[in-house]
Design a protein around this motif. Structure first.
Motif, PDB file in Angstrom:
ATOM      1  N   ALA A  68       0.681  -1.127   0.089  1.00 58.64           N
ATOM      2  CA  ALA A  68       0.089   0.024  -0.028  1.00 58.64           C
ATOM      3  C   ALA A  68       0.942   1.156   0.052  1.00 58.64           C
ATOM      4  O   ALA A  68       0.436   2.225  -0.707  1.00 58.64           O
ATOM      5  CB  ALA A  68      -1.124   0.090   1.340  1.00 58.64           C
ATOM      6  N   VAL A  69       1.817   1.178   0.850  1.00 50.35           N
ATOM      7  CA  VAL A  69       2.964   2.260   0.779  1.00 50.35           C
ATOM      8  C   VAL A  69       3.453   2.617  -0.589  1.00 50.35           C
ATOM      9  O   VAL A  69       3.550   3.707  -0.960  1.00 50.35           O
ATOM     10  CB  VAL A  69       3.993   2.292   1.930  1.00 50.35           C
ATOM     11  N   VAL A  70       3.945   1.628  -1.248  1.00 49.77           N
ATOM     12  CA  VAL A  70       4.342   1.722  -2.719  1.00 49.77           C
ATOM     13  C   VAL A  70       3.609   2.448  -3.577  1.00 49.77           C
ATOM     14  O   VAL A  70       3.686   3.071  -4.373  1.00 49.77           O
ATOM     15  CB  VAL A  70       4.935   0.404  -3.124  1.00 49.77           C
ATOM     16  N   GLY A  71       2.157   1.792  -3.340  1.00 49.41           N
ATOM     17  CA  GLY A  71       0.969   2.561  -4.212  1.00 49.41           C
ATOM     18  C   GLY A  71       0.857   4.172  -4.125  1.00 49.41           C
ATOM     19  O   GLY A  71       0.836   4.921  -4.956  1.00 49.41           O
ATOM     20  N   TRP A  72       0.950   4.334  -2.639  1.00 48.90           N
ATOM     21  CA  TRP A  72       0.592   5.889  -2.348  1.00 48.90           C
ATOM     22  C   TRP A  72       1.865   6.504  -2.810  1.00 48.90           C
ATOM     23  O   TRP A  72       1.762   7.834  -3.532  1.00 48.90           O
ATOM     24  CB  TRP A  72       0.578   6.036  -0.791  1.00 48.90           C
ATOM     25  N   VAL A  73       3.193   6.119  -2.696  1.00 54.92           N
ATOM     26  CA  VAL A  73       4.305   6.763  -3.217  1.00 54.92           C
ATOM     27  C   VAL A  73       4.257   6.781  -4.753  1.00 54.92           C
ATOM     28  O   VAL A  73       4.656   7.866  -5.218  1.00 54.92           O
ATOM     29  CB  VAL A  73       5.481   5.901  -2.818  1.00 54.92           C
ATOM     30  N   ALA A  74       3.933   5.853  -5.434  1.00 52.20           N
ATOM     31  CA  ALA A  74       3.537   6.036  -6.828  1.00 52.20           C
ATOM     32  C   ALA A  74       2.912   6.972  -7.317  1.00 52.20           C
ATOM     33  O   ALA A  74       3.043   7.837  -8.186  1.00 52.20           O
ATOM     34  CB  ALA A  74       3.326   4.506  -7.341  1.00 52.20           C
ATOM     35  N   ILE A  76     -11.674  -4.451  -8.385  1.00 51.77           N
ATOM     36  CA  ILE A  76     -10.212  -3.673  -8.756  1.00 51.77           C
ATOM     37  C   ILE A  76      -9.252  -4.545  -9.227  1.00 51.77           C
ATOM     38  O   ILE A  76      -8.384  -3.962  -9.944  1.00 51.77           O
ATOM     39  CB  ILE A  76      -9.780  -3.063  -7.155  1.00 51.77           C
ATOM     40  N   ALA A  77      -9.434  -5.781  -8.814  1.00 51.48           N
ATOM     41  CA  ALA A  77      -8.413  -6.717  -9.742  1.00 51.48           C
ATOM     42  C   ALA A  77      -8.609  -6.697 -11.142  1.00 51.48           C
ATOM     43  O   ALA A  77      -7.498  -6.791 -11.861  1.00 51.48           O
ATOM     44  CB  ALA A  77      -8.491  -8.172  -8.984  1.00 51.48           C
ATOM     45  N   VAL A  78      -9.540  -6.705 -11.523  1.00 50.72           N
ATOM     46  CA  VAL A  78     -10.043  -6.691 -12.905  1.00 50.72           C
ATOM     47  C   VAL A  78      -9.618  -5.444 -13.613  1.00 50.72           C
ATOM     48  O   VAL A  78      -8.838  -5.406 -14.971  1.00 50.72           O
ATOM     49  CB  VAL A  78     -11.581  -6.898 -13.260  1.00 50.72           C
ATOM     50  N   TYR A  79      -9.598  -4.273 -12.810  1.00 56.29           N
ATOM     51  CA  TYR A  79      -9.089  -2.935 -13.699  1.00 56.29           C
ATOM     52  C   TYR A  79      -7.712  -3.015 -13.590  1.00 56.29           C
ATOM     53  O   TYR A  79      -7.037  -2.395 -14.408  1.00 56.29           O
ATOM     54  CB  TYR A  79      -9.689  -1.905 -12.392  1.00 56.29           C
ATOM     55  N   ALA A  80      -6.910  -3.532 -12.457  1.00 57.22           N
ATOM     56  CA  ALA A  80      -5.650  -3.619 -12.261  1.00 57.22           C
ATOM     57  C   ALA A  80      -5.041  -4.433 -13.594  1.00 57.22           C
ATOM     58  O   ALA A  80      -3.954  -4.192 -14.035  1.00 57.22           O
ATOM     59  CB  ALA A  80      -5.193  -4.408 -11.283  1.00 57.22           C
ATOM     60  N   ALA A  81      -5.792  -5.396 -13.841  1.00 57.54           N
ATOM     61  CA  ALA A  81      -5.449  -6.427 -15.141  1.00 57.54           C
ATOM     62  C   ALA A  81      -5.489  -5.806 -16.163  1.00 57.54           C
ATOM     63  O   ALA A  81      -4.879  -5.821 -17.406  1.00 57.54           O
ATOM     64  CB  ALA A  81      -6.307  -7.792 -14.965  1.00 57.54           C
ATOM     65  N   ALA A 109       8.331   6.067 -11.366  1.00 61.23           N
ATOM     66  CA  ALA A 109       6.819   6.241 -11.175  1.00 61.23           C
ATOM     67  C   ALA A 109       6.064   5.672 -12.209  1.00 61.23           C
ATOM     68  O   ALA A 109       5.217   5.002 -11.733  1.00 61.23           O
ATOM     69  CB  ALA A 109       6.736   7.991 -11.368  1.00 61.23           C
ATOM     70  N   ASP A 110       6.449   5.254 -13.530  1.00 62.55           N
ATOM     71  CA  ASP A 110       5.768   4.523 -14.405  1.00 62.55           C
ATOM     72  C   ASP A 110       5.895   3.152 -14.066  1.00 62.55           C
ATOM     73  O   ASP A 110       4.933   2.606 -14.111  1.00 62.55           O
ATOM     74  CB  ASP A 110       6.447   5.135 -15.722  1.00 62.55           C
ATOM     75  N   LEU A 111       6.804   2.540 -13.645  1.00 64.14           N
ATOM     76  CA  LEU A 111       6.968   1.322 -13.316  1.00 64.14           C
ATOM     77  C   LEU A 111       6.362   0.953 -12.361  1.00 64.14           C
ATOM     78  O   LEU A 111       5.531  -0.007 -12.363  1.00 64.14           O
ATOM     79  CB  LEU A 111       8.480   1.128 -13.098  1.00 64.14           C
ATOM     80  N   LEU A 112       6.223   1.780 -11.353  1.00 62.22           N
ATOM     81  CA  LEU A 112       5.432   1.279 -10.167  1.00 62.22           C
ATOM     82  C   LEU A 112       3.888   1.420 -10.448  1.00 62.22           C
ATOM     83  O   LEU A 112       3.145   0.551 -10.186  1.00 62.22           O
ATOM     84  CB  LEU A 112       5.619   2.338  -8.794  1.00 62.22           C
ATOM     85  N   LEU A 113       3.590   2.631 -11.076  1.00 61.63           N
ATOM     86  CA  LEU A 113       1.865   2.872 -11.342  1.00 61.63           C
ATOM     87  C   LEU A 113       1.300   1.878 -12.297  1.00 61.63           C
ATOM     88  O   LEU A 113       0.368   1.397 -12.077  1.00 61.63           O
ATOM     89  CB  LEU A 113       1.825   4.434 -11.656  1.00 61.63           C
ATOM     90  N   ARG A 114       2.172   1.630 -13.406  1.00 57.50           N
ATOM     91  CA  ARG A 114       1.750   0.927 -14.172  1.00 57.50           C
ATOM     92  C   ARG A 114       1.772  -0.525 -14.278  1.00 57.50           C
ATOM     93  O   ARG A 114       1.281  -1.124 -15.250  1.00 57.50           O
ATOM     94  CB  ARG A 114       2.035   1.598 -15.709  1.00 57.50           C
ATOM     95  N   TYR A 115       2.948  -0.957 -13.598  1.00 59.03           N
ATOM     96  CA  TYR A 115       3.417  -2.443 -13.824  1.00 59.03           C
ATOM     97  C   TYR A 115       3.412  -2.956 -12.535  1.00 59.03           C
ATOM     98  O   TYR A 115       2.652  -4.151 -12.116  1.00 59.03           O
ATOM     99  CB  TYR A 115       4.476  -2.611 -14.574  1.00 59.03           C
ATOM    100  N   LEU A 116       4.220  -2.420 -11.555  1.00 58.13           N
ATOM    101  CA  LEU A 116       4.441  -3.256 -10.393  1.00 58.13           C
ATOM    102  C   LEU A 116       3.174  -3.168  -9.360  1.00 58.13           C
ATOM    103  O   LEU A 116       2.658  -4.310  -8.870  1.00 58.13           O
ATOM    104  CB  LEU A 116       5.524  -2.510  -9.701  1.00 58.13           C
ATOM    105  N   MET A 117       2.540  -1.972  -9.214  1.00 55.49           N
ATOM    106  CA  MET A 117       1.364  -2.007  -8.515  1.00 55.49           C
ATOM    107  C   MET A 117       0.028  -2.794  -8.935  1.00 55.49           C
ATOM    108  O   MET A 117      -0.439  -3.825  -8.040  1.00 55.49           O
ATOM    109  CB  MET A 117       0.962  -0.753  -8.068  1.00 55.49           C
TER     110      MET A 117
END
Length: 212
Positions: free
Chosen positions: A19-25, A88-93, A116-124
């Motif tokens: 969750a922290v990774v998500g907020w940072v991204a 949200i899992a469907v939206y993430a996929a 930022a893009d790596l975290l936001l678009r792929y890792l999270m």
């Protein structure tokens, strides 16, 4: 008993870290938009453009659900309901499906924008999918849920098209009505909706199989 408590605590700590990774991204992406991409825009317009990105909205929802999972014990709150978590899992996929073709372009970036893009678009999105797959209770998902999950993307597309008509800004080139025209942009949007329905059906199938 002690091992069970420790295991549950470890899971919550791991989810809290994600969750922290998500907020940072989310924070990094906003700072980049303000200072690099659109420094000439006034603050309200920057904020509207920021939240116009589907990936930003999905990451916000994912971080919210992960935070609730890490710190809330109740099973009946809407933030921890299997229907919401699975949506949200469907939206993430869907975010992964949209951005995977752009991965080579991302690898050409460097510095804060790359992370930022790596975290936001792929890792999270990937992290949330793993969270949903292994830790989320999925019992009770219905076969028509993918159609209900489609309501949010439809509202999102309507908002983007209407605001794009007024402001000239479209967050994604495949729904840029000004450049593509309505027929092509709507055809692209329809393709995204089909992908979302397919991913939703897969999520329900996984949920039903895991419930057995």
């Amino acid at each position: 008993m002690i091992d069970t408590i420790r295991s549950a605590k470890t899971k919550r700590l791991a989810i809290a870290a994600l969750a922290v990774v998500g907020w940072v991204a989310l924070m990094l992406r906003y700072l980049i938009l303000v200072t690099v991409v659109s420094p000439e825009l006034v603050s309200p317009e920057v904020l509207v453009r920021y939240v116009s990105f589907f990936a930003v909205q999905v990451n916000f929802l994912a971080a919210l659900v992960l935070t609730a999972f890490a710190f809330k014990a109740g099973r009946d709150e809407w933030l921890v309901h299997p229907f919401v978590r699975s949506a949200i899992a469907v939206y993430a996929a869907a975010v992964l499906a949209i951005y995977l073709p752009a991965l080579p372009a991302l690898l050409a970036l460097s510095g804060v924008q790359f992370w930022a893009d790596l975290l936001l678009r792929y890792l999270m999105p990937s992290g949330y999918l793993l969270f949903w797959l292994f830790l989320v209770r999925k019992a009770g998902l219905r076969w028509y849920d993918p159609l209900l999950w489609l309501i949010y993307p439809l509202f999102y597309l309507a908002f983007v098209v209407i605001r794009g008509k007024m402001s000239g800004f479209y967050p994604y080139p495949f729904i840029d009505v000004g450049a593509l025209g309505y027929s092509r942009a709507l055809l692209n949007a329809g393709g995204i909706m089909v992908i979302c329905v397919g991913l939703g059906a897969l999520a329900v199938l996984i949920g039903r199989l895991s419930a057995k």
